[in-house]
Design a protein around this motif. Structure first.
Motif, mmCIF file in Angstrom:
data_model
loop_
_atom_site.group_PDB
_atom_site.id
_atom_site.type_symbol
_atom_site.label_atom_id
_atom_site.label_comp_id
_atom_site.label_asym_id
_atom_site.label_seq_id
_atom_site.Cartn_x
_atom_site.Cartn_y
_atom_site.Cartn_z
ATOM 1 N N ARG A 224 0.754 -1.243 0.104
ATOM 2 C CA ARG A 224 -0.139 0.027 0.294
ATOM 3 C C ARG A 224 1.001 1.289 -0.028
ATOM 4 O O ARG A 224 0.528 2.102 0.718
ATOM 5 C CB ARG A 224 -0.724 -0.099 1.371
ATOM 6 C CG ARG A 224 -1.896 -1.286 1.375
ATOM 7 C CD ARG A 224 -2.808 -1.221 0.157
ATOM 8 N NE ARG A 224 -3.466 0.097 -0.008
ATOM 9 C CZ ARG A 224 -4.544 0.473 0.911
ATOM 10 N NH1 ARG A 224 -5.312 -0.370 1.784
ATOM 11 N NH2 ARG A 224 -5.358 1.554 0.692
ATOM 12 N N TRP A 248 -5.169 7.261 6.056
ATOM 13 C CA TRP A 248 -4.972 7.146 4.336
ATOM 14 C C TRP A 248 -5.204 8.286 3.799
ATOM 15 O O TRP A 248 -6.172 8.811 4.051
ATOM 16 C CB TRP A 248 -5.561 5.723 3.677
ATOM 17 C CG TRP A 248 -5.442 4.385 4.482
ATOM 18 C CD1 TRP A 248 -6.267 3.922 5.372
ATOM 19 C CD2 TRP A 248 -4.350 3.636 4.217
ATOM 20 N NE1 TRP A 248 -5.687 2.589 5.605
ATOM 21 C CE2 TRP A 248 -4.646 2.341 5.184
ATOM 22 C CE3 TRP A 248 -3.317 3.464 3.287
ATOM 23 C CZ2 TRP A 248 -3.790 1.448 5.165
ATOM 24 C CZ3 TRP A 248 -2.430 2.400 3.388
ATOM 25 C CH2 TRP A 248 -2.902 1.304 4.257
ATOM 26 N N ARG A 260 -7.433 0.833 -3.632
ATOM 27 C CA ARG A 260 -7.723 -0.281 -2.978
ATOM 28 C C ARG A 260 -8.068 -1.576 -3.824
ATOM 29 O O ARG A 260 -7.444 -2.634 -3.292
ATOM 30 C CB ARG A 260 -9.111 -0.178 -2.009
ATOM 31 C CG ARG A 260 -8.688 0.795 -0.950
ATOM 32 C CD ARG A 260 -10.217 1.263 -0.209
ATOM 33 N NE ARG A 260 -10.702 0.004 0.308
ATOM 34 C CZ ARG A 260 -10.526 -0.681 1.325
ATOM 35 N NH1 ARG A 260 -9.378 -0.258 2.150
ATOM 36 N NH2 ARG A 260 -11.205 -1.648 1.852
ATOM 37 N N ALA A 263 -4.608 -3.301 -4.596
ATOM 38 C CA ALA A 263 -3.881 -3.982 -3.897
ATOM 39 C C ALA A 263 -4.253 -5.421 -3.670
ATOM 40 O O ALA A 263 -3.585 -6.285 -3.631
ATOM 41 C CB ALA A 263 -4.348 -3.368 -2.147
#
Length: 297
Positions: A224, A248, A260, A263
């Motif tokens: 991340r 974040w 997201r 990831a």
């Protein structure tokens, strides 16, 4: 003719059983305690007396825990700094939110302009999605608990701050705070230019699982970092315990969604989720908009 007293039952070897963890309850003369035995696949024959039975039975439900030589706060926090963080949540009366923001933006910068004030403003936000009419503030005390106490003692003598608190209290429905340490493997929360939206993800963990959480995230954080979305990671020391906050930054909600999803396409991220989800009792997400005075824009 008198009947002979029944002979004591001799200890007998247990027969191996194809079942794991099965119990045998042997026949016994009246008035005698039963002899129990625990067997498992491949176990050698075993016999034990009634005196040992209690400790054997208790041992089935006691899990051995490897002793640790240090608190998880020392194992997980950054060694090179002694930073202590305070996060504060203010639930504001809906009709007072604009006045609250104006007052906060007027007074807080003055307090932090004092060189003798041992505290840095990290971020100030209003919650956009999540609990409504809420303000979130994050401070850093460089020097740990002594710096915190020094700051509190100075504020007690500051008339402008005392007037600010009195006026602010009329606008609030409730407030709460926590003292936090930062995870050693997370980024240091530094000022950044905007515009950004911020997501504060709060996890309440099962007691005793903080080390396991930290071990997994120490490996997972690398997934991340590409878009510089990871701002800071903290865990509570005072207030509600076993609470983790991940902060974040994203350009907008669409950017958040794309980051997201990316990831999940990286090998290893799904494994982190698999191992950390069972550690969680509850989780919450706030999408926040920074105030004008926030160093995190």
């Amino acid at each position: 003719m008198q009947k002979k007293a029944p002979q004591p039952i001799k200890n007998r070897l247990l027969q191996e059983s194809p079942l794991i963890g099965c119990w045998h309850l042997e026949a016994r003369p009246r008035g005698r305690q039963p002899m129990r035995s625990l067997c498992g696949r491949g176990n050698k024959a075993l016999a034990y007396s009634r005196d040992a039975e209690g400790s054997w039975f208790r041992s089935l439900f006691v899990h051995k825990v490897d002793p640790r030589k240090d608190a998880h706060s020392n194992l997980l926090s950054k060694k090179e700094t002694s930073n202590l963080y305070k996060i504060q949540f203010h639930n504001v009366k809906p009709e007072c939110l604009d006045a609250y923001n104006s007052l906060t933006e007027e007074v807080l910068p003055k307090l932090h302009s004092d060189a003798d004030y041992p505290c840095d403003l990290v971020g100030n936000w209003n919650t956009w999605y999540g609990e409504q009419d809420q303000a979130v503030h994050l401070w850093r005390f460089s020097g740990g608990y002594p710096a915190l106490m020094d700051c509190m003692n100075k504020l007690k003598q500051n008339k402008e701050y005392l007037d600010f608190r009195k006026e602010r209290s009329r606008m609030l429905l409730s407030r709460r705070n926590q003292l936090l340490l930062e995870f050693s493997f997370w980024n240091e929360p530094l000022p950044r230019k905007g515009p950004n939206i911020y997501e504060l993800r709060t996890y309440k963990l099962k007691p005793g699982t903080m080390i396991e959480w930290g071990n997994n995230w120490a490996r997972a954080i690398k997934y991340r970092q590409e878009n510089q979305e990871a701002v800071g990671g903290f865990f509570s020391q005072i207030g509600e315990l076993y609470v983790v906050h991940h902060l974040w930054a994203y350009k907008d909600l669409q950017s958040r969604e794309e980051t997201r999803n990316a990831a999940w396409r990286k090998r290893g991220w799904d494994e982190n989720v698999y191992y950390t989800v069972p550690l969680i009792r509850t989780m919450e997400s706030r999408i926040m908009i920074p105030l004008k005075i926030s160093p995190l824009q």
